[in-house]
Design a protein around this motif. Structure first.
Motif, PDB file in Angstrom:
ATOM      1  N   CYS A 269      21.733  52.366   2.868  1.00 42.50           N
ATOM      2  CA  CYS A 269      21.812  53.475   3.798  1.00 42.50           C
ATOM      3  C   CYS A 269      23.025  54.267   3.420  1.00 42.50           C
TER       4      CYS A 269
ATOM      5  N   SER B 103      25.813  54.049   6.423  1.00 37.93           N
ATOM      6  CA  SER B 103      26.721  52.726   6.476  1.00 37.93           C
ATOM      7  C   SER B 103      27.035  52.118   5.377  1.00 37.93           C
TER       8      SER B 103
ATOM      9  N   CYS C   3      16.600  52.816   9.741  1.00 41.26           N
ATOM     10  CA  CYS C   3      17.152  53.891   8.844  1.00 41.26           C
ATOM     11  C   CYS C   3      16.332  54.886   8.482  1.00 41.26           C
TER      12      CYS C   3
ATOM     13  N   SER D 215      18.211  58.749   4.842  1.00 38.97           N
ATOM     14  CA  SER D 215      19.560  58.235   4.918  1.00 38.97           C
ATOM     15  C   SER D 215      19.735  57.227   3.615  1.00 38.97           C
TER      16      SER D 215
ATOM     17  N   CYS E 200      22.427  47.525   7.703  1.00 36.24           N
ATOM     18  CA  CYS E 200      23.015  48.701   8.151  1.00 36.24           C
ATOM     19  C   CYS E 200      23.343  48.402   9.781  1.00 36.24           C
TER      20      CYS E 200
ATOM     21  N   HIS F  55      22.092  52.116  12.106  1.00 38.25           N
ATOM     22  CA  HIS F  55      20.574  52.256  12.496  1.00 38.25           C
ATOM     23  C   HIS F  55      19.875  51.021  12.837  1.00 38.25           C
TER      24      HIS F  55
HETATM   25 ZN   LIG Z   1      21.345  53.152   8.261  1.00 34.68          ZN
END
Ligand SMILES: [Zn+2]
Ligand SMILES: [Zn+2]
Length: 873
Positions: A770, A773, A781, A785, A827, A830
Motif C-alpha cells: 500500500c 503505509s 486498502c 493505493s 497496512c 487502511h
Molecule cells: Zn493501505
C-alpha cells in the motif's frame, strides 16, 4: 690462495699423486690417523677403517703451508651493467696483519684459554678433547662437532670448505697434524689470530681492536682481549655491539679460565671483571657509525651473500665474511640507481611525513665520555621525545646532571631518529629483482643497522584479505568476484576461545554494516566481515597454505585463526615478502623469489654464486587477472584513491591495523610492484590522517613510471564477461533486478570461463504494498493505493530478535529488505477500525462541503442582486 669451494673440489680430485717429500710424514701421520679412525669408526659404527683412511689420503687438497697468509683483495658491488656501486673495504682496518710479537700474551692466552687450552701440547688434534666431546655427545645424544683445535680452525678457515661431513672432518684433522709438522705453534697462532672472523665485518685481532676499542691490539687490556676471544665461537651471537650481554657472559667465562689456568693473577682477574669495557665499545661504535656510508641496499646484499655462502654453499661464517670483505669478489646487484635515488629523495623530504604536531616522535640516543678527576667515565641514555627541540634540551639537562665542575668532555655523540618510521620496497615482479628499497628514514646510523624493509616483522593488516582469503577462495574453491556475502552482524563461537565478533572500519560512519555485497566490493572497500566469512567458508588451512606458497616465512601455526585475513598475526611479515606476494598476482600468478643480487664472481672471474631463484605457479592466470581487476577498483574509487596518479593503470590494497599502529600500502602497475610501511619502531597508535604513506607511495611510483607507456593489464585466455545481479551474484531477472529501488543492480563482471553463474537471482522479490503505509495491503486498502514493489529477501534472513534493542545494528540495505514476518507488517492506514471512522469522516466532509456550497451559492446570488440594483440606479 683461492677460497672457491669449486676450485678446491677440483684440487681434491686432482690430488692422486703424492709428493715424495711428504712420504715420511704421511707414514707417521697415517699411524696416528689409523688410531683416530678407529675411534671415529667406533663412533659412527660404519665403514672399514682401511677404507676410511685410504679415502682420506686420496682426497686431501694440496696446500703450501708457507703461503697460508691470505691476501686481501677489495670486493666490488656492481650494478647489472657492471658499474661499481660500492667498494667493500670498511676502511682498511678490516685487514691489518699483525705479527705474533705485536699481539700481547694475554690476548693470545684469552683465545687459547677458551678455544683450545691444550694448544701448546697437542700435535694438531686434541685426543683428550675428542674423547670429551664424544662423552658429551653420547650423554646428550647429539652429534655436535666439538673439540676443534686452533690448528684445525686455521685449516678450516683458510683451506677447506666447511662441509660437516665425516670425511671432511678427518681431512681437517689430517691437515692439522700436517700443518703442525711444518709450522711452529706461534706461526699457527699468528695465522689464527689474523684470520678469525670477529663480527662487524672484521677479520683478525688488529682489525677488531680498531673496530671495538679504537686502539691497536698491542694496547688492549686483559678485559678487552677477553671480549675479542669471546666472539670467535659464534660471531653473530657474541657480537659485542649487538649483543653486549651475551658477549659479557662469555668474557667472564674466559677470564675465569685464564685465572684457573694460571695465565693471570687473582688481582688481574678481579680488575678485569670490574673494567667497564662495553661502554667504550658503544662509544667507539657510535663514532664508527658516524663515518659509515653503506646504504640499506648494500647492507642487505652483504647479509644475503654471507648467508647464502653459509646456507647454500657450506662455508663457515668466517670463510664467508673473509670472502666478502677480502676475497676480491664482484657482486652484481639488482638495484636501479635512478629508482633508488627517487626513493631516497622522497624519504629525505620531511614534508612527506606526519608533521611535528601529529604523531611525530624523536628518538634520542646520547653518549658522552668525560675525564672526571683522573678517571674517564662513560655515560649514555636513550629517550623518546616529542620534538627535536625537546631532545636537544634533554641533552643539555643530562650533561648538567652527569658532569661535575671541571670535568673535561672527551667525546660526545648523539642521534635523533625521527618517528613514525617507514620502509619501502620496489620490485620488478617479472624477474623478482628488487630495484630499490628504503630501510628507514632519517640518518642511517651505521652499517648493518636494522632494516625495516627486510627485517622488521610487522602486521600486514587488510593487505592479507586478498592473499589469505579471496585469492585461495577464487583459486581453490571456485569463487567468483560476483559471489555475495552479507555484511551484517556476525558472531562465531570458537571452541575454547570465546566468541569472535568482527566489525568494520566504517562502523563509526553512518552504517555499521553494508549488507549484501560481492567479493569485488569486499576487496574494493576492504570489508572485514566478508573476508572473515570467506576464510571461514574455505577453511583456515586453505588460506594459510596459500600464504606459505606466496613465500611468507614468518607466519606460524598460531596465525591459523579467523582473523588471519585481517592481518592480525602473532609476529608479522616483512615488507619485502608482502610486496613480493602481490608481485606474484601481478606476474600472472607466478611467484618469483625476490633477490638483491644475481651473481657473485670470484677474484679470478669464476662463478662463486649464480643466484637461483625459486619460481612456481601459485595461481591460475585467470585468478591473477580477476584479482587485478578488483584491485584496480580500489584505486579508481575504493580505499586506495589517495595513492593514485594519472597516466598509468594501477592496482593497490590498503592495510591498517588496530589503532593504526601499522599503515601499509601495496600496489602494482603493469611494470613494478611497490610496498610501503609507516609506523613507530615500538608499535603505538597513530592519529594523523592515515594517508601520508599512500602519498609517498604515489610520489615515488609516479616518478618511477615517468616516460613509461600506459597500458592495461593483460587479459589472459579463459576470461569471459557476463551480466549478474550484484546483490545475489546470480543471473539478473528482468523486472526485478533492474527495478531495485536503489536503481538497477545489474552489473557486467569478469569470470573465469566455466564459472559464470547459471542460477537466476533469487534474492530480489516483488510484492504488492500500500503506497500510503509502505506495508502489505489489507482488504481495506483502496485499489488506487496499491503498488508492486521490488524487495530483497536474503537467503539467510537477518535475526532482529538477537539485536540489542537499545542500539540495533545499522545495516545499510535493511530498509530494502522484505520483512521476514508478515505479522504487524500490514497496512496500518487502511484497517477495519479505520474504515468506520473514515466513512464517518467522509460523511461529515460531505455535509460540510454541502453547507459550504450552499453558502457560496447564496453569497453569489446576493452579489448578483447588488450588481443589478447598482445598474438600475
Ligand atoms: Zn493501505
Ligand atoms: Zn537480483
Amino acid at each position: 690462495m683461492n677460497y672457491s669451494k669449486h676450485s678446491n673440489n677440483k684440487k681434491i680430485k686432482k690430488i692422486k699423486s703424492k709428493s715424495n717429500k711428504f712420504t715420511t710424514l704421511i707414514s707417521t701421520v697415517f699411524f696416528r690417523l689409523l688410531i683416530l679412525s678407529i675411534i671415529l669408526a667406533i663412533v659412527v659404527g660404519a665403514s672399514s677403517v682401511i677404507g676410511i683412511a685410504n679415502a682420506i689420503i686420496d682426497s686431501v687438497p694440496e696446500i703450501n703451508f708457507n703461503n697460508m697468509i691470505p691476501k686481501g683483495y677489495t670486493s666490488f658491488i656492481r650494478d647489472q651493467e657492471g658499474n661499481v656501486i660500492q667498494e667493500l673495504s670498511v676502511g682498511d682496518s678490516n685487514r691489518i696483519y699483525v705479527e705474533i710479537d705485536e699481539i700481547p700474551k694475554h690476548v693470545r692466552d684469552a683465545f687459547v684459554a677458551i678455544e683450545d687450552k691444550r694448544f701448546y701440547e697437542h700435535n694438531g688434534i686434541d685426543i683428550k678433547g675428542i674423547f670429551r666431546a664424544m662423552y658429551i655427545n653420547i650423554k646428550e645424544g647429539s652429534l655436535s662437532e666439538g673439540a676443534s683445535t686452533i690448528t684445525q680452525q686455521v685449516i678450516k678457515n683458510n683451506v677447506l670448505t666447511s662441509d660437516v661431513s665425516f670425511e671432511r672432518k678427518i681431512q681437517e684433522q689430517y691437515l692439522a697434524m700436517k700443518a703442525e709438522e711444518f709450522l711452529t705453534k706461534d706461526e699457527i697462532l699468528e695465522l689464527y689470530l689474523n684470520t678469525a672472523a670477529l663480527a662487524q665485518g672484521t677479520l683478525g685481532v688488529e682489525a677488531a681492536s680498531k673496530r671495538y676499542f679504537d686502539k691497536d691490539v698491542k694496547d688492549l687490556s686483559i678485559a678487552e682481549g677477553a671480549v675479542l676471544a669471546g666472539i670467535t665461537q659464534n660471531p653473530q651471537k657474541y657480537d659485542p655491539v649487538i649483543h653486549p650481554q651475551d658477549n659479557k657472559d662469555r668474557q667472564k667465562v674466559i677470564l675465569k679460565y685464564m685465572y684457573k689456568q694460571g695465565k693471570i693473577s687473582k688481582t688481574q682477574y678481579e680488575v678485569a671483571l670490574r673494567e667497564k669495557v662495553y661502554d667504550n665499545i658503544k662509544l667507539v661504535n657510535d663514532d664508527f657509525q658516524e663515518s659509515s656510508n653503506y646504504t640499506y641496499f648494500v647492507d642487505e646484499v652483504i647479509r644475503n651473500v654471507i648467508s647464502d655462502l653459509v646456507e647454500l654453499e657450506g662455508y663457515s661464517t668466517t670463510q664467508a665474511t673473509n670472502l666478502v670483505y677480502r676475497g676480491g669478489l664482484n657482486i652484481y646487484i639488482t638495484q636501479d640507481q635512478e629508482m633508488q635515488k627517487i626513493v631516497d629523495d622522497e624519504y629525505a623530504n620531511e614534508e612527506n611525513f606526519p608533521p611535528f604536531s601529529d604523531d611525530y616522535k624523536a628518538l634520542l640516543r646520547y653518549d658522552l665520555s668525560a675525564k672526571i678527576g683522573d678517571e674517564v667515565k662513560h655515560f649514555g641514555e636513550e629517550k623518546v621525545c616529542n620534538s627535536d627541540e625537546e631532545a636537544i634540551a634533554y641533552m643539555d639537562q643530562l650533561k648538567a646532571e652527569w658532569l661535575p665542575e671541571g670535568a673535561e668532555i672527551i667525546s660526545e655523540y648523539h642521534t635523533i631518529t625521527p618517528e613514525p618510521q617507514s620502509s619501502f620496497v620496489l620490485i620488478d615482479y617479472h624477474n623478482g629483482h628488487v630495484k630499490a628499497l628504503a630501510g628507514g628514514r632519517g640518518k642511517k646510523t651505521g652499517n648493518s643497522v636494522f632494516n625495516r624493509a627486510t627485517q622488521a616483522e610487522r602486521q600486514p593488516g587488510s593487505t592479507f584479505k586478498v592473499l589469505a582469503a579471496y585469492l585461495p577462495a577464487i583459486e581453490k574453491r571456485g569463487y567468483t568476484l560476483a559471489k555475495v556475502f552479507d555484511d551484517s552482524p556476525y558472531v562465531i563461537d570458537m571452541p575454547g576461545a570465546g566468541r569472535y565478533n568482527p566489525t568494520n572500519w566504517y562502523r563509526h560512519q553512518k552504517y555499521d554494516y553494508w549488507g549484501l555485497n560481492s567479493v569485488r566490493q569486499g576487496i574494493k572497500w576492504s570489508m572485514n566481515i566478508l573476508a572473515v566469512k570467506t576464510i571461514f567458508d574455505i577453511g583456515i588451512e586453505t588460506g594459510f597454505d596459500m600464504l606459505k606458497e606466496l613465500g611468507f616465512t614468518t607466519i606460524t601455526e598460531q596465525d591459523k585463526v579467523l582473523a588471519l585475513p585481517l592481518g592480525g598475526l602473532t609476529t608479522g611479515v616483512t615488507l619485502l615478502e608482502l610486496t613480493n606476494a602481490y608481485g606474484a598476482i601481478a606476474n600472472h600468478g607466478t611467484y618469483i623469489e625476490p633477490i638483491l643480487y644475481t651473481k657473485v664472481l670470484n677474484h679470478d672471474g669464476s662463478i662463486l654464486i649464480d643466484k637461483q631463484q625459486k619460481t612456481k605457479t601459485v595461481m591460475k592466470e585467470t585468478t591473477s587477472f580477476l584479482l587485478t581487476s578488483a584491485l584496480e577498483d580500489v584505486m579508481i574509487s575504493g580505499t586506495g584513491t589517495t595513492a593514485r596518479f594519472p597516466g598509468m593503470h594501477l592496482t593497490g590494497k590498503t592495510g591498517t591495523t588496530n589503532q593504526s599502529k601499522d599503515l601499509v600500502f601495496v600496489g602494482y602497475s603493469p611494470y613494478y610492484v611497490g610496498g610501503i610501511w609507516l609506523g613507530h619502531d615500538k608499535p603505538e597508535p597513530m592519529y594523523h590522517n592515515r594517508y601520508y604513506h599512500t602519498y609517498i607511495w604515489r610520489n615515488i611510483m609516479q616518478r618511477v613510471h615517468e616516460g613509461l607507456e600506459d597500458k592495461p593489464f593483460e587479459m589472459p585466455e579463459g576470461i569471459t564477461t557476463a551480466n549478474v545481479c550484484s546483490i545475489s551474484g546470480k543471473l539478473p531477472v528482468a523486472g526485478l533486478c533492474d527495478k531495485d529501488p536503489r536503481g538497477s543492480t545489474i552489473r557486467a563482471e569478469y569470470f573465469a570461463v566455466g564459472t559464470v553463474p547459471t542460477e537466476k537471482c533469487d534474492v530480489h522479490v516483488k510484492a504488492k504494498v500500500c503506497k500510503e503505509s509502505g506495508l502489505f495491503p489489507t482488504e481495506f486498502c483502496p485499489e488506487d493505493s496499491l503498488e508492486e514493489k521490488v524487495f530483497t529477501s536474503r537467503l539467510e534472513p537477518l535475526n532482529p530478535e538477537s539485536w540489542d534493542p537499545a542500539r540495533p545494528p545499522r545495516i545499510k540495505d535493511y530498509e530494502y529488505e522484505l520483512p521476514t514476518t508478515m505479522e504487524n507488517e500490514y497496512c496500518d492506514v487502511h484497517t477495519e477500525e479505520n474504515k468506520g471512522i473514515k466513512e464517518l469522516n467522509d460523511l461529515l466532509k460531505k455535509v460540510g462541503d454541502k453547507i459550504k456550497e450552499d453558502k457560496e451559492k447564496r453569497e453569489n446570488k446576493r452579489k448578483e442582486k447588488d450588481l443589478d440594483s447598482l445598474l438600475n440606479d
